[in-house]
Design a protein around this motif. Structure first.
Motif: not given
Length: 171
Positions: A123-125, A127-130
């Protein structure tokens, strides 16, 4: 004014993700599958409460929590060799084993949850979420390795697994 407020909210979100990653990394350092799974359960419950935006997502998260609870249950059973040996006797067919160890509910959870987390990465994440997601995947892999070690201990399996020979679980 609104852009200042949005920037402050964005900063708070980034700080929260950084703290979340730190907690995940510290948990992994304990080398305790139970702690890793407990933290993952909290994260799943938070996703269910604050992120779930569709019936499909709610269903997926509820399933993941139920599977995680089953994994936690197996984690307790594997710590009792007599109990786990009896349970493992039901996993004698090749399709019910992974590298010679029972493909029980915990092992199923580890695989399915890693797939679920990898799918989130599509999904559209940010960089910190990834980064947090990657750390969660690493933690689940660590918990899986720790669980495999517990299985080996409970079943008294030593070097034969490493040589590619599966153990005889039909004792």
């Amino acid at each position: 004014m609104t852009s200042d407020r949005n920037r402050k909210v964005g900063d708070i979100i980034e700080e929260t993700r950084s703290s979340e990653k730190t907690i995940l990394l510290q948990t992994a350092r304990f080398g305790d599958a139970r702690k890793i799974l407990d933290i993952e359960k909290v994260l799943l419950q938070n996703e269910l409460t604050f992120v779930a935006s569709s019936p499909a997502m709610t269903s997926s998260l509820n399933t993941a929590i139920k599977e995680l609870d089953a994994a936690l249950n197996m984690l307790e059973k594997v710590k009792s060799p007599n109990t786990y040996q009896e349970l493992a006797a039901g996993y004698t067919l090749g399709k019910n084993q992974i590298r010679g160890l029972p493909r029980d509910e915990a092992r199923q959870f580890f695989k399915s949850h890693q797939v679920r987390l990898r799918n989130l990465d599509k999904g559209r994440l940010s960089d910190s979420e990834r980064d947090v997601l990657s750390t969660r995947i690493d933690n689940i892999k660590s918990a899986e390795r720790l669980y495999e070690q517990l299985q080996e201990q409970a079943l008294d399996i030593k070097a034969e697994r490493n040589r590619g020979k599966g153990p005889d679980l039909g004792r």
